[in-house]
Write an enzyme that holds these catalytic residues in place. Sequence first.
Site, PDB file in Angstrom:
ATOM      1  CG  ASP A 291       3.602  -3.246 -14.547  1.00 50.68           C
ATOM      2  OD1 ASP A 291       3.678  -3.868 -13.566  1.00 50.68           O
ATOM      3  OD2 ASP A 291       2.445  -3.101 -14.947  1.00 50.68           O
ATOM      4  CD  GLU A 325      -0.580  -7.230 -11.252  1.00 52.18           C
ATOM      5  OE1 GLU A 325      -1.389  -6.470 -11.131  1.00 52.18           O
ATOM      6  OE2 GLU A 325      -0.213  -6.896 -12.391  1.00 52.18           O
ATOM      7  CD  GLU A 326       0.544  -6.173 -15.732  1.00 52.91           C
ATOM      8  OE1 GLU A 326      -0.581  -5.822 -15.806  1.00 52.91           O
ATOM      9  OE2 GLU A 326       1.493  -5.538 -15.351  1.00 52.91           O
ATOM     10  CG  ASP A 353       2.986  -4.149  -9.543  1.00 51.19           C
ATOM     11  OD1 ASP A 353       3.498  -3.595 -10.523  1.00 51.19           O
ATOM     12  OD2 ASP A 353       1.838  -4.760  -9.784  1.00 51.19           O
ATOM     13  CG  HIS A 423       0.001  -1.771 -18.762  1.00 60.46           C
ATOM     14  ND1 HIS A 423      -1.101  -2.108 -18.209  1.00 60.46           N
ATOM     15  CD2 HIS A 423       0.806  -2.535 -17.679  1.00 60.46           C
ATOM     16  CE1 HIS A 423      -1.093  -2.707 -17.171  1.00 60.46           C
ATOM     17  NE2 HIS A 423       0.068  -2.819 -16.823  1.00 60.46           N
TER      18      HIS A 423
HETATM   19 ZN   LIG Z   1       2.391  -4.282 -12.244  1.00 57.30          ZN
END
Ligand SMILES: [Zn+2]
Length: 457
Positions: A291, A325-326, A353, A423
Amino acid sequence: MKQLLVILVLLSTQINAQDRDEKQIKALYHHALTEGSGYGWLHHLSTKIGGRLSGSLQAQQAVEYTKSLLDNMGLDKVWLQPVKVPKWVRGTPEFAYIESAPGITNNVAIRALGGSVATPFGGLKAEVIEVKSIEALKNLGREKIEGKIVFFNRAMDPSLIDTFQAYSGCADQRYSGAAEAGKYGAVGVIVRSLNLRLDDFPHTGAMSYGNTPVAERIPAAAISTNGAELLSTTLKLNPSIKLYFKQNCKNLPDVDSYNVIGEIKGSTHPEEIIVVGGHLDSWDLGDGSHDDGAGCVQSMEVLQLFKATGYKPKRTIRVVLFMNEENGLRGGTAYAKEAFAKKERHIFALESDSGGFTPRGFTIDANEKNYEQILSWKNLFEPYLIHLFQKGYGGADIGPLKDDRIVLAGLRPDTQRYFDHHHSDNDTFEHVNQRELHLGAATMASLVYLIDTYGIK
Ligand SMILES: [Zn+2]
């Protein structure tokens, strides 16, 4: 007689086209599997640069590294698009323990949620109240919550085949838990990690305080699934146990950053733009391989595969590595804003993604006609075990490009193991398989090739 001839000519053109498409797609997969570059690029991005949170030194290094890759690819144009991004820093490692009686403690693994405030300097110790949902807070009311740490412990639903659906079903605890619990006088929030298996990795992610005044914001952290189970069992034995946690993360002013963009100009319809992309930023835990380092290198590989197989696109093919993006989506927002301002005609955008695992197909956000057109190509993907052509969401970064004409799509890999990594410290390079990653790139390139060849109705 003349009619028959027309039919025969049409039929042979169709057969020729089918043959040409099969050959080009085969060449894309062949090149990706035998000489693909994505895995090597990802190795550098992950192990030499690492986690790339927006505004960090690593994010800037990732911008420079990927721009240099695109510069060396022989594209028609490569550029950086400026974008202001939020900057949040984690600070020193978080620390937490369950205190079941004075002096009797068990450490548990936590990580601050992205955007959270710090605990008081010496940490925070309070009784804990466990809930399964934001709704449950309302039922408990201020009396039961005030002065306590709220523990959101709703687990992802293991019965769902689509793990992203299980994720969405729980993400509100992480995103809005602190804002909601704060309204009832909670002093902190601990959220069960969005992970389907039991392990010791806490999983961070974005959270928001909404319009909570700065002075009233309470700290929020994710606890590993093992930690969540322990905390829950301990609470059942004795509801008056305490939890201690300490974190010193903070929000800093916005900083300058960039989307990284490169393109091959279309030979016959250069004004029609096809975007392929992923997001260059990642969380600071792990190295962001799945990610979304995977999506970035796959997107660059699409252009590389066209070059390597000698395919000259009719339309403009643009790779966009989106920043932020996060925790803000500023890159995707800025890209779409400029595209609309310049009246650029984007016909198709494809995002990767969802991890670098074995590709299964695509989710497609399009009108009925365009969706049917993509479905008609299904047989071309059969030899590569690509079966999923489902209506659905394209991706976060390409979302802002949506209008009534564009087709948006997302690469859909197998996601059964994705949330083991997502994450967390466990999102690292060794968990990406070279063949799976390269198959994904070839799958993306094949769909882009077909859209480029036939256009969008
Ligand atoms: Zn992502």
